[in-house]
Design a protein around this motif. Structure first.
Motif, PDB file in Angstrom:
ATOM      1  N   ARG A 163      35.304  17.314 -38.599  1.00  0.00           N
ATOM      2  CA  ARG A 163      33.842  17.319 -38.648  1.00  0.00           C
ATOM      3  C   ARG A 163      33.170  18.235 -39.810  1.00  0.00           C
ATOM      4  NH1 ARG A 163      31.347  21.749 -37.331  1.00  0.00           N
ATOM      5  NH2 ARG A 163      33.209  22.854 -36.566  1.00  0.00           N
ATOM      6  N   SER A 191      30.090   9.785 -33.779  1.00  0.00           N
ATOM      7  CA  SER A 191      29.511  11.165 -34.049  1.00  0.00           C
ATOM      8  C   SER A 191      28.955  10.961 -35.448  1.00  0.00           C
ATOM      9  CB  SER A 191      30.754  12.115 -34.034  1.00  0.00           C
ATOM     10  OG  SER A 191      30.539  13.345 -34.791  1.00  0.00           O
ATOM     11  N   GLY A 194      31.095  13.115 -38.058  1.00  0.00           N
ATOM     12  CA  GLY A 194      32.715  12.970 -38.094  1.00  0.00           C
ATOM     13  C   GLY A 194      32.928  12.214 -39.205  1.00  0.00           C
ATOM     14  N   GLN A 222      34.010  16.098 -30.600  1.00  0.00           N
ATOM     15  CA  GLN A 222      33.037  16.297 -31.329  1.00  0.00           C
ATOM     16  C   GLN A 222      31.850  15.692 -30.397  1.00  0.00           C
ATOM     17  OE1 GLN A 222      32.604  14.642 -35.472  1.00  0.00           O
ATOM     18  NE2 GLN A 222      34.780  14.968 -35.792  1.00  0.00           N
ATOM     19  N   ALA A 249      32.155  24.269 -33.540  1.00  0.00           N
ATOM     20  CA  ALA A 249      31.204  23.266 -33.571  1.00  0.00           C
ATOM     21  C   ALA A 249      29.777  23.663 -32.835  1.00  0.00           C
ATOM     22  CB  ALA A 249      31.688  21.951 -32.701  1.00  0.00           C
TER      23      ALA A 249
END
Length: 438
Positions: A163, A191, A194, A222, A249
């Motif tokens: 990420r 994502s 990602g 994610q 995150a």
């Protein structure tokens, strides 16, 4: 290493893993690391060959057991390893049994039975699922006619996903740096943050990792983090933070504002979270170690009661969604374990709900595909808390940048179940619950 040494090493490792399964000891990947740490003479190709054989047997343990039993052979890890070699079209030649530490060469009768085991056709579905019988029933109930496709996907190889830390970088810049360094990578399908590596590589060798521009986080995690809808200046509890993948995150989503209280009972994992937090440049994460015993735990959580905008519960679970990463988990799990897990999941979710203020929300997550740990838990708590309601995750997708996410594998369309077969991710469950405003 000679072919016989590789075979002997694989069998030795499999025996250690079987013993660990019986006593609920260390995970297979930990045993593998320890094994080769003591045998540094083994080259990378040797380690790769041994590990491939070990995990082939673990992934196909159910089918191989059926084949051996049907051919009149005892179910042993040595014969399962030989079966695995034969399925790779390798003849069981004398080189496999030569040398001071080699396995005993099978006699003619054993070799004939092994050939018979390889050539058997039409294994029963229960064997092909490669799970304990009691677990097969739950998977059948979950996936119906798609069960074989879903379980085969759960037995595949997991990707290595990263990420991008939006506080320090953007995905295009990181992708350009990886390309310049000759590292094969692509953006994740869903994502927007990602990156998926083409092959495993030590993360500390990745450009930008030491500077906090990248974190290891699976795409499923994610996606779940994005769907929580964490906003700037919110007050958030991550109740089972572990090493903090989701807390990191969420901290970036909140633009380093507000406050995240990252909680766990595991001291070592929280120490890892501290290192990751510093590297990511996050200042809105407070780390709290919880006790697992009452009444002290209740006292620790009391200061947060009825005051949080959101609580995230990534609950301890069976791990059925991460069989691609830890295939032995399916054999480690016993039916009696599920009662204790379900009780823990119920307790944690109810505990989380007590921390949320009116109008706030809980994000309940597991890395399980089993209904009893997912929809069953949500139904249980909603039947006891009448001031709470389920929120359809679809309402969050546009704002989360997840407009192309395929439909959930859950039989309850308001809840998200990701699977390798449908989404190319780990198996992962998410439900959003809202406390009704007073």
């Amino acid at each position: 290493m000679t072919p016989s040494a590789r075979l002997s090493a694989a069998i030795e490792l499999l025996e250690e893993i079987e013993s660990s399964l019986a006593r609920k000891g260390q995970a297979a990947d930990v045993l593998v690391r320890h094994y080769f740490r003591k045998r540094r003479y083994a080259g990378s190709s040797d380690r790769s060959a041994v590990i491939d054989l070990v995990y082939d047997v673990i992934r196909n343990r159910g089918e191989y057991s059926w084949r051996l039993m049907s051919a009149g052979l005892p179910i042993t890890v040595s014969d399962m390893a030989l079966l695995a070699l034969r399925f790779k079209n390798d003849a069981l030649g004398p080189e496999l049994f030569e040398g001071p530490y080699a396995q005993e060469e099978p006699d003619a009768d054993r070799l004939e039975r092994l050939e018979r085991a390889v050539n058997l056709t039409d294994p029963p579905p229960q064997a092909l699922l490669n799970v304990p019988d009691w677990l097969a029933d739950h998977l059948d109930s979950r996936f119906g006619e798609d069960v074989m496709t879903e379980v085969e996907a759960l037995s595949g190889r997991a990707s290595v996903d990263l990420r991008v830390n939006s506080l320090k970088a953007d995905r295009d810049t990181v992708m350009a740096a990886l390309e310049k360094a000759g590292i094969e990578a692509e953006v994740t399908p869903f994502s927007p943050l990602g990156i998926r590596l083409g092959k495993p590589i030590p993360v500390n060798e990745l450009p930008g990792f030491r500077e906090g521009k990248l974190e290891v986080q699976g795409e499923a995690s994610q996606i779940a983090s994005l769907i929580t809808g964490a906003k700037e200046k919110e007050q958030v509890v991550d109740l089972c933070a572990g090493a903090g993948g989701k807390a990191l995150a969420l901290g970036a989503m909140m633009n380093n504002s507000g406050q995240i209280y990252a909680m766990d009972t595991d001291k070592k994992r929280l120490e890892t979270l501290k290192i990751r937090t510093d590297r990511a440049g996050l200042t809105n994460i407070q780390i709290h170690r919880l006790t697992s015993g009452e009444p002290k735990r209740a006292e620790q959580l009391q200061r947060f009661a009825n005051s949080m905008d959101m609580v995230v519960v990534d609950a301890p679970c069976s791990g059925s969604g991460i069989w691609r990463r830890s295939p032995e988990l399916r054999w480690r799990l016993e039916e009696d374990d599920m009662e204790e897990l379900v009780a823990t999941q119920r307790s944690l979710l109810l505990e989380a709900m007590d921390l949320v203020k009116p109008g706030g929300r809980v994000a309940y997550m597991t890395c399980s595909v089993l209904e009893m740990e997912n929809e069953g838990i949500v139904d249980y708590v909603l039947g006891r808390r009448y001031d709470w309601a389920l929120t359809d995750y679809h309402r969050i997708l546009d704002d989360a940048g997840l407009t192309n996410l395929p439909q959930s594998a859950s039989n309850a369309p308001e809840m998200l179940l990701l699977t390798p077969a449908r989404h190319g991710t780990d198996g992962f469950f998410l439900a959003l619950l809202n406390r009704l405003a007073e």
